[in-house]
Write a protein that holds these residues in place. Structure first.
Motif, PDB file in Angstrom:
ATOM      1  N   ALA A  78       5.018  39.621 102.019  1.00 25.25           N
ATOM      2  CA  ALA A  78       5.249  38.672 100.925  1.00 25.25           C
ATOM      3  C   ALA A  78       5.243  37.234 101.454  1.00 25.25           C
ATOM      4  O   ALA A  78       4.695  36.323 100.809  1.00 25.25           O
ATOM      5  N   ALA A  79       5.820  37.026 102.632  1.00 22.62           N
ATOM      6  CA  ALA A  79       5.855  35.676 103.207  1.00 22.62           C
ATOM      7  C   ALA A  79       4.438  35.174 103.500  1.00 22.62           C
ATOM      8  O   ALA A  79       4.101  34.005 103.240  1.00 22.62           O
ATOM      9  N   VAL A  80       3.616  36.079 104.022  1.00 21.56           N
ATOM     10  CA  VAL A  80       2.233  35.712 104.356  1.00 21.56           C
ATOM     11  C   VAL A  80       1.435  35.405 103.069  1.00 21.56           C
ATOM     12  O   VAL A  80       0.663  34.448 103.015  1.00 21.56           O
ATOM     13  N   LEU A  81       1.647  36.212 102.033  1.00 16.59           N
ATOM     14  CA  LEU A  81       0.948  35.947 100.768  1.00 16.59           C
ATOM     15  C   LEU A  81       1.403  34.626 100.140  1.00 16.59           C
ATOM     16  O   LEU A  81       0.583  33.860  99.629  1.00 16.59           O
ATOM     17  N   ARG A  82       2.698  34.368 100.194  1.00 19.24           N
ATOM     18  CA  ARG A  82       3.211  33.108  99.619  1.00 19.24           C
ATOM     19  C   ARG A  82       2.629  31.902 100.355  1.00 19.24           C
ATOM     20  O   ARG A  82       2.084  30.984  99.749  1.00 19.24           O
ATOM     21  N   GLN A  83       2.696  31.943 101.680  1.00 19.66           N
ATOM     22  CA  GLN A  83       2.178  30.813 102.455  1.00 19.66           C
ATOM     23  C   GLN A  83       0.657  30.708 102.288  1.00 19.66           C
ATOM     24  O   GLN A  83       0.100  29.611 102.190  1.00 19.66           O
ATOM     25  N   GLY A  84       0.016  31.874 102.237  1.00 18.00           N
ATOM     26  CA  GLY A  84      -1.441  31.886 102.083  1.00 18.00           C
ATOM     27  C   GLY A  84      -1.864  31.252 100.777  1.00 18.00           C
ATOM     28  O   GLY A  84      -2.783  30.416 100.740  1.00 18.00           O
ATOM     29  N   LEU A  85      -1.187  31.613  99.706  1.00 16.81           N
ATOM     30  CA  LEU A  85      -1.534  31.042  98.392  1.00 16.81           C
ATOM     31  C   LEU A  85      -1.328  29.533  98.406  1.00 16.81           C
ATOM     32  O   LEU A  85      -2.152  28.767  97.887  1.00 16.81           O
ATOM     33  N   SER A  86      -0.243  29.107  99.048  1.00 14.28           N
ATOM     34  CA  SER A  86       0.042  27.674  99.120  1.00 14.28           C
ATOM     35  C   SER A  86      -1.067  26.936  99.902  1.00 14.28           C
ATOM     36  O   SER A  86      -1.554  25.881  99.485  1.00 14.28           O
TER      37      SER A  86
END
Ligand code: NAD
Ligand code: 13P
Length: 353
Positions: free
Chosen positions: A225-233
């Protein structure tokens, strides 16, 4: 009124899956000519030619076995012959091949032909990234829309739910492409942010590589989830820095967070980078691509290198710590488990080649 003739450049996994919508709408909508042509990068297949087998089966037994794409589709290994009479061209090949293909058909495009690209990827030029839709527009002198979305090719079928985003600069093109792709099993929303949609579809492949590292190293759901959040940002920030017209809302569409989610759960980029993490340096991405994908092409590693070239050119590496960490791992400077420390990795000076 003359009917619009449709041709597809490409016959890989997504090209054949998407052809299910195109062939259905060509058969059933008076706007389109019933026959759809599809260009095949010819290869030998079980003692014969792949194109002949495709025309016999009305499916691609190598790249999308078991999926009938429609009796009104004619596979053709001759690129110029496929495109020369088309009013609508659909581009769907791995992104690394499209420049050469465009150069080959430069003199064979019908007047008033319009295009749509289903390709997720970009090319790096001396002044920054060039989108595939821009390349088509520049080389072929025709308008090019895009279709992006959360579209794992093997899952698309009548009876399932799938969505896509058409992005067109001209509303009348958006209307035509909705007529061509929208079906009961593929719901299309039309927007005008071509650059945002195309960059979202392109950049999520880099995040999917990170998601594969997380899964391969069994770092858990919180890390994913952390990787997806940062990735989207980082996807949104990158797109908005390159094109000031890019809209935040685009990332709420199928082409944005939905595609990111689907690809990071069930895509090929995630699968191959998970295998890369599990094999602990025993195999390269190229080896794993050919072992696991049976000729299909991985876009995330190439795109990571392309994105990193842009970040370096612009001096933006520290502003994109996840993209930068993914590339450092892909380049062998760190191990896949180091994705957990992506913020530290990007803060360190990157070894210059
Ligand atoms: P694929 O990965 O199945 O690619 C293989 C295709 O490339 C085959 O048709 C092969 O014949 C062709 N090819 C091999 N060498 C070639 C060459 N030198 N020149 C031209 N073609 C060559 O293809 P795909 O899945 O249809 O992907 C096309 C685009 O669609 C990519 O940008 C991808 O990111 C995007 N996309 C894929 C999916 C998916 O689930 N597969 C979903 C959405 C978008
Ligand atoms: P992969 O290329 O990682 O399979 O992603 C497919 C895709 O773009 C889904 O929308």
């Amino acid at each position: 009124i003359p009917k619009l003739k449709v041709a597809m450049v490409g016959s890989g996994a997504w090209a054949c899956a998407a052809m299910q919508m195109v062939s259905k709408n060509a058969r059933e909508t008076p706007l389109f000519d019933k026959r759809v042509d599809m260009w095949v990068f010819e290869e030998d297949y079980e003692g014969g030619k792949l194109t002949d087998k495709m025309n016999e089966l009305k499916e691609n037994p190598k790249y999308m076995p078991g999926v009938k794409y429609g009796d009104n589709v004619v596979a053709n290994p001759d690129l110029v012959d496929t495109v020369k009479d088309a009013d609508i061209l659909i581009f769907c090949t791995p992104h690394q091949f499209v420049h050469k293909l465009c150069m080959q058909i430069q003199l064979n495009i019908k007047d008033n032909c319009i295009a749509i690209s289903l390709i997720k990827g970009m090319r790096v030029r001396h002044d920054g990234p060039q989108l595939i839709s821009t390349m088509v527009r520049r080389i072929l002198h025709m308008e090019c829309s895009v279709l992006m979305g959360a579209n794992i090719a093997t899952e698309l079928a009548p009876g399932t739910l799938c969505e896509g985003t058409v992005a067109s600069h001209f509303p009348e093109h958006g209307t035509i492409f909705k007529s061509l792709f929208d079906t009961s099993f593929y719901n299309v929303n039309v927007i005008n942010d071509v650059e945002g949609a195309e960059l979202a579809g392109t950049l999520k492949n880099v995040v999917a590589v990170a998601a594969g590292f997380v899964d391969g190293c069994e770092l858990g759901h919180n890390a994913k989830a952390a990787v997806l959040r940062q990735g989207l940002s980082e996807m949104r920030t990158f797109a908005k820095r390159i094109f000031s017209t890019v809209r935040d809302e685009t990332f709420n569409e199928s082409c944005g967070m939905a595609d990111l989610f689907a690809t990071c759960c069930g895509g090929r980029n995630r699968m191959v980078s998970m295998a890369f993490a599990k094999c602990k340096g025993q195999k390269t991405f190229d080896q794993l691509e050919s072992e696991l994908l049976n000729g299909q092409k991985l876009q995330g590693v190439l795109t990571s290198n392309e994105v990193q070239a842009v970040l370096k050119m612009k001096g933006w590496e520290k502003d994109f710590p996840l993209f930068t960490a993914v590339n450092a791992i892909v380049q062998g400077m760190y191990e896949p488990k180091d994705i957990a420390r992506y913020r530290d990795l990007a803060a360190k000076p990157v070894v210059d080649e």
